[in-house]
Write an enzyme that holds these catalytic residues in place. Structure first.
Site, PDB file in Angstrom:
ATOM      1  NE  ARG A   1     -27.394   9.156  10.562  1.00  0.00           N
ATOM      2  CZ  ARG A   1     -28.653   8.783  11.274  1.00  0.00           C
ATOM      3  NH1 ARG A   1     -28.748   7.871  11.998  1.00  0.00           N
ATOM      4  NH2 ARG A   1     -29.857   9.750  10.937  1.00  0.00           N
TER       5      ARG A   1
ATOM      6  NE  ARG B   1      13.825  16.772  -1.746  1.00  0.00           N
ATOM      7  CZ  ARG B   1      14.166  17.267  -0.583  1.00  0.00           C
ATOM      8  NH1 ARG B   1      14.330  16.397   0.264  1.00  0.00           N
ATOM      9  NH2 ARG B   1      14.970  18.332  -0.433  1.00  0.00           N
TER      10      ARG B   1
ATOM     11  CB  THR C   1       2.883   0.086   5.883  1.00  0.00           C
ATOM     12  OG1 THR C   1       1.685  -0.028   6.260  1.00  0.00           O
ATOM     13  CG2 THR C   1       3.887  -0.163   7.111  1.00  0.00           C
ATOM     14  CB  ILE C   2      -0.970   4.191   6.584  1.00  0.00           C
ATOM     15  CG1 ILE C   2      -1.938   3.308   6.198  1.00  0.00           C
ATOM     16  CG2 ILE C   2      -0.711   5.011   5.692  1.00  0.00           C
ATOM     17  CD1 ILE C   2      -3.436   3.519   5.841  1.00  0.00           C
ATOM     18  CG  ASP C   3      -1.795  -0.914   8.286  1.00  0.00           C
ATOM     19  OD1 ASP C   3      -2.447   0.049   8.059  1.00  0.00           O
ATOM     20  OD2 ASP C   3      -1.736  -2.017   7.712  1.00  0.00           O
TER      21      ASP C   3
ATOM     22  N   GLY D   1       0.759  -1.389  -0.184  1.00  0.00           N
ATOM     23  CA  GLY D   1       0.032  -0.027  -0.147  1.00  0.00           C
ATOM     24  C   GLY D   1       0.940   1.215   0.146  1.00  0.00           C
TER      25      GLY D   1
ATOM     26  N   GLY E   1      -6.535  -0.733   8.966  1.00  0.00           N
ATOM     27  CA  GLY E   1      -5.503  -1.527   9.864  1.00  0.00           C
ATOM     28  C   GLY E   1      -6.360  -3.029   9.908  1.00  0.00           C
ATOM     29  NE  ARG E   2      -6.073  -6.373   4.419  1.00  0.00           N
ATOM     30  CZ  ARG E   2      -6.418  -5.884   3.150  1.00  0.00           C
ATOM     31  NH1 ARG E   2      -7.626  -5.424   2.786  1.00  0.00           N
ATOM     32  NH2 ARG E   2      -5.392  -5.929   2.494  1.00  0.00           N
TER      33      ARG E   2
ATOM     34  N   GLY F   1       5.952  -2.668   3.617  1.00  0.00           N
ATOM     35  CA  GLY F   1       5.893  -3.259   4.881  1.00  0.00           C
ATOM     36  C   GLY F   1       6.517  -4.658   5.011  1.00  0.00           C
ATOM     37  CG  ASP F   2       5.271  -7.819   7.727  1.00  0.00           C
ATOM     38  OD1 ASP F   2       4.338  -6.937   6.959  1.00  0.00           O
ATOM     39  OD2 ASP F   2       4.862  -8.590   8.531  1.00  0.00           O
TER      40      ASP F   2
ATOM     41  N   GLY G   1      -9.882  11.912  21.774  1.00  0.00           N
ATOM     42  CA  GLY G   1     -10.636  11.609  22.832  1.00  0.00           C
ATOM     43  C   GLY G   1     -11.763  10.996  22.644  1.00  0.00           C
TER      44      GLY G   1
ATOM     45  CE  LYS H   1     -18.267  10.917  25.971  1.00  0.00           C
ATOM     46  NZ  LYS H   1     -17.606  12.129  25.434  1.00  0.00           N
TER      47      LYS H   1
ATOM     48  NE  ARG I   1      -2.208  -4.902  -1.028  1.00  0.00           N
ATOM     49  CZ  ARG I   1      -1.711  -4.020   0.070  1.00  0.00           C
ATOM     50  NH1 ARG I   1      -0.663  -4.522   0.514  1.00  0.00           N
ATOM     51  NH2 ARG I   1      -2.560  -3.141   0.428  1.00  0.00           N
TER      52      ARG I   1
ATOM     53  CG  ASP J   1       1.744  -3.686  10.231  1.00  0.00           C
ATOM     54  OD1 ASP J   1       2.490  -2.824   9.552  1.00  0.00           O
ATOM     55  OD2 ASP J   1       0.771  -4.196   9.613  1.00  0.00           O
TER      56      ASP J   1
HETATM   57  P1  ADP Z   1       3.390  -4.896   2.946  1.00  0.00           P
HETATM   58  O1  ADP Z   1       4.766  -4.790   2.128  1.00  0.00           O
HETATM   59  O2  ADP Z   1       2.791  -3.730   3.182  1.00  0.00           O
HETATM   60  O3  ADP Z   1       3.489  -5.958   4.199  1.00  0.00           O
HETATM   61  P2  ADP Z   1       2.048  -7.215   1.393  1.00  0.00           P
HETATM   62  O4  ADP Z   1       2.261  -8.152   2.304  1.00  0.00           O
HETATM   63  O5  ADP Z   1       1.051  -7.209   0.450  1.00  0.00           O
HETATM   64  O6  ADP Z   1       2.239  -5.752   1.687  1.00  0.00           O
HETATM   65  O7  ADP Z   1       3.263  -7.409   0.364  1.00  0.00           O
HETATM   66  C1  ADP Z   1       3.540  -6.398  -0.956  1.00  0.00           C
HETATM   67  C2  ADP Z   1       4.412  -7.300  -1.869  1.00  0.00           C
HETATM   68  O8  ADP Z   1       5.649  -7.836  -1.337  1.00  0.00           O
HETATM   69  C3  ADP Z   1       3.482  -8.571  -2.382  1.00  0.00           C
HETATM   70  O9  ADP Z   1       2.529  -8.189  -3.190  1.00  0.00           O
HETATM   71  C4  ADP Z   1       4.785  -9.345  -2.974  1.00  0.00           C
HETATM   72  O10 ADP Z   1       4.989  -8.737  -4.053  1.00  0.00           O
HETATM   73  C5  ADP Z   1       5.817  -9.187  -2.148  1.00  0.00           C
HETATM   74  N1  ADP Z   1       5.662 -10.087  -1.019  1.00  0.00           N
HETATM   75  C6  ADP Z   1       5.113 -10.224   0.073  1.00  0.00           C
HETATM   76  N2  ADP Z   1       5.401 -11.198   0.668  1.00  0.00           N
HETATM   77  C7  ADP Z   1       6.535 -12.176   0.050  1.00  0.00           C
HETATM   78  C8  ADP Z   1       7.110 -13.171   0.190  1.00  0.00           C
HETATM   79  N3  ADP Z   1       7.036 -14.190   1.269  1.00  0.00           N
HETATM   80  N4  ADP Z   1       7.818 -13.808  -0.893  1.00  0.00           N
HETATM   81  C9  ADP Z   1       8.187 -12.688  -1.814  1.00  0.00           C
HETATM   82  N5  ADP Z   1       7.653 -11.722  -2.119  1.00  0.00           N
HETATM   83  C10 ADP Z   1       6.800 -11.306  -1.130  1.00  0.00           C
HETATM   84  O1  F6P Z   2      -1.442  -0.261   3.148  1.00  0.00           O
HETATM   85  C1  F6P Z   2      -1.989  -0.871   4.386  1.00  0.00           C
HETATM   86  C2  F6P Z   2      -3.417  -0.687   4.271  1.00  0.00           C
HETATM   87  O2  F6P Z   2      -4.002   0.479   3.858  1.00  0.00           O
HETATM   88  C3  F6P Z   2      -4.283  -1.285   5.390  1.00  0.00           C
HETATM   89  O3  F6P Z   2      -4.509  -0.583   6.291  1.00  0.00           O
HETATM   90  C4  F6P Z   2      -5.449  -1.792   4.728  1.00  0.00           C
HETATM   91  O4  F6P Z   2      -6.305  -2.823   5.207  1.00  0.00           O
HETATM   92  C5  F6P Z   2      -5.004  -2.206   3.080  1.00  0.00           C
HETATM   93  O5  F6P Z   2      -3.790  -1.551   2.952  1.00  0.00           O
HETATM   94  C6  F6P Z   2      -5.913  -1.941   2.210  1.00  0.00           C
HETATM   95  O6  F6P Z   2      -5.556  -2.327   1.009  1.00  0.00           O
HETATM   96  P1  F6P Z   2      -6.018  -2.289  -0.328  1.00  0.00           P
HETATM   97  O7  F6P Z   2      -6.151  -1.219  -0.968  1.00  0.00           O
HETATM   98  O8  F6P Z   2      -5.121  -3.073  -1.347  1.00  0.00           O
HETATM   99  O9  F6P Z   2      -7.442  -3.178  -0.411  1.00  0.00           O
END
Ligand code: ADP
Ligand code: F6P
Length: 323
Positions: A246, A21, A126-128, A11, A171-172, A102-103, A186, A214, A72, A130
């Site tokens: 809402r 940059r 990543t905005i998450d 994302g 945040g999934r 991200g990871d 708050g 409240k 992705r 995590d």
């Molecule tokens: P994030 O990097 O935010 O955690 P994703 O988990 O969707 O997001 O991973 C982003 C991209 O990184 C995936 O679409 C894929 O191209 C690559 N990737 C993720 N996990 C693996 C993995 N175990 N092995 C190889 N590439 C990966």
């Molecule tokens: O990048 C992280 C994130 O914004 C999560 O918070 C959210 O769950 C997910 O990506 C949404 O991704 P997509 O736009 O691929 O549905």
């Protein structure tokens, strides 16, 4: 190192451009060329890149999103495709790769290093928020501030009408945005994926505060909560309290917008340090934030440790301060 590649993956997050940059301009100072692969790992596999020099990254520090595009890329899970990507890098004359993501993106980068000997460095984007090994990831601060703006506005209409609002933030699997937004905004309650049984607590607290007079309540819900996000949580709490409500889903608004000072700063330091690490021959590192400073962290530790645990102190504070 003669030429480095950089890509954004997963994302998008505000501040990614500031990181690109900083990396490009640091590379220039060190006499190293830089290319930007387009749309994450998909561009790497296809050899789709643009040359990046100091002027190519002018006037982007303030822009959200990523000038390189992101995606992705499921094909990158295949080792043969990764071998093809490493080969493509050789053809492009690129000796090292900076991955902003991200990871999941870091798992891909490590696989590329382990299987094909490519030098890699990671920047948590990543905005998450995590990613293990860093106190903040690029984009998190901006996303929380965007959510806060929405909450401040909902307070006005909530106070006027006595309405109860359920605000769903992103945040999934991570409640970091929800928790920080709830405390800083708050909120009357917060529901996150990492904790259970908060719904009962939220109902209890709202009852107590209603008894004290409240009038309006804002409950922040992470999209990934087990009850099914704000649309799942709202009817349970609304029914228990017999109150109209809402639901407001902030969704991808949190992913865009101009990055805050914090995100620009973290991204600028990180982009510069990632290039310095690779040029000095240090591979398999991530530039994280620890104790308020940018530091090199072992990338394998980052992926092996998985997501960091929820901030239990902040969760307690969110509950304690609703009154
Ligand atoms: P994030 O990097 O935010 O955690 P994703 O988990 O969707 O997001 O991973 C982003 C991209 O990184 C995936 O679409 C894929 O191209 C690559 N990737 C993720 N996990 C693996 C993995 N175990 N092995 C190889 N590439 C990966
Ligand atoms: O990048 C992280 C994130 O914004 C999560 O918070 C959210 O769950 C997910 O990506 C949404 O991704 P997509 O736009 O691929 O549905």
């Amino acid at each position: 190192m003669k030429r480095l590649g950089i890509l954004t993956s997963g994302g998008d997050a505000p501040g990614m451009n500031a990181a690109i940059r900083a990396a490009v301009r640091t590379a220039t100072r060190l006499g190293v060329g830089m290319v930007g692969y387009l749309d994450g790992y998909c561009g790497l596999v296809r050899g789709a890149f643009v040359e990046l020099d100091d002027r190519a990254v002018g006037n982007i520090i303030q822009r959200g999103g990523t000038i390189l595009g992101t995606s992705r890329c499921p094909e990158f899970f295949d080792p043969e495709v990764r071998a093809q990507a490493a080969n493509q890098m050789k053809l492009d004359g690129v000796d090292g790769l900076i991955v902003i993501g991200g990871d999941g993106s870091f798992r891909g980068a490590l696989a590329l290093q382990d299987e094909c000997g490519v030098a890699v460095a990671g920047l948590p984007g990543t905005i998450d928020n995590d990613v293990w090994g860093t106190e903040e990831s690029i984009g998190f601060d901006t996303a929380v501030n965007t959510a806060l703006l929405a909450i401040d506005q909902l307070r006005d209409t909530g106070e006027s009408t006595g309405m109860m609002f359920f605000v769903e933030v992103m945040g999934r699997t991570s409640g970091a945005i929800a928790l920080h937004t709830a405390v800083a905004g708050g909120a009357a309650g917060v529901v996150v994926p990492e904790a259970h049984a908060e719904i009962g607590l939220v109902i209890e607290r709202i009852r107590e505060t209603m008894a004290k007079g409240k009038r309006s309540h804002i409950i922040v819900v992470a999209e990934g909560d087990e009850a099914g996000g704000a649309f799942g949580v709202a009817p349970i709490i609304g029914k228990a309290l017999d109150r109209p409500y809402r639901v407001v889903v902030l969704g991808h608004t949190q992913r865009g917008g101009r990055p805050t000072m914090r995100d620009r700063l973290v991204a600028s330091e990180g982009g510069a340090m990632a290039v310095e690490a690779l040029v000095a021959g240090r591979t398999g590192v991530m530039i994280g934030r620890q104790g308020g400073r940018s530091v090199e962290v072992n990338l394998r530790d980052v992926v092996n440790n998985g997501h960091p645990p929820v901030n239990a102190g902040l969760l307690r504070l969110a509950q304690q301060l609703s009154g």
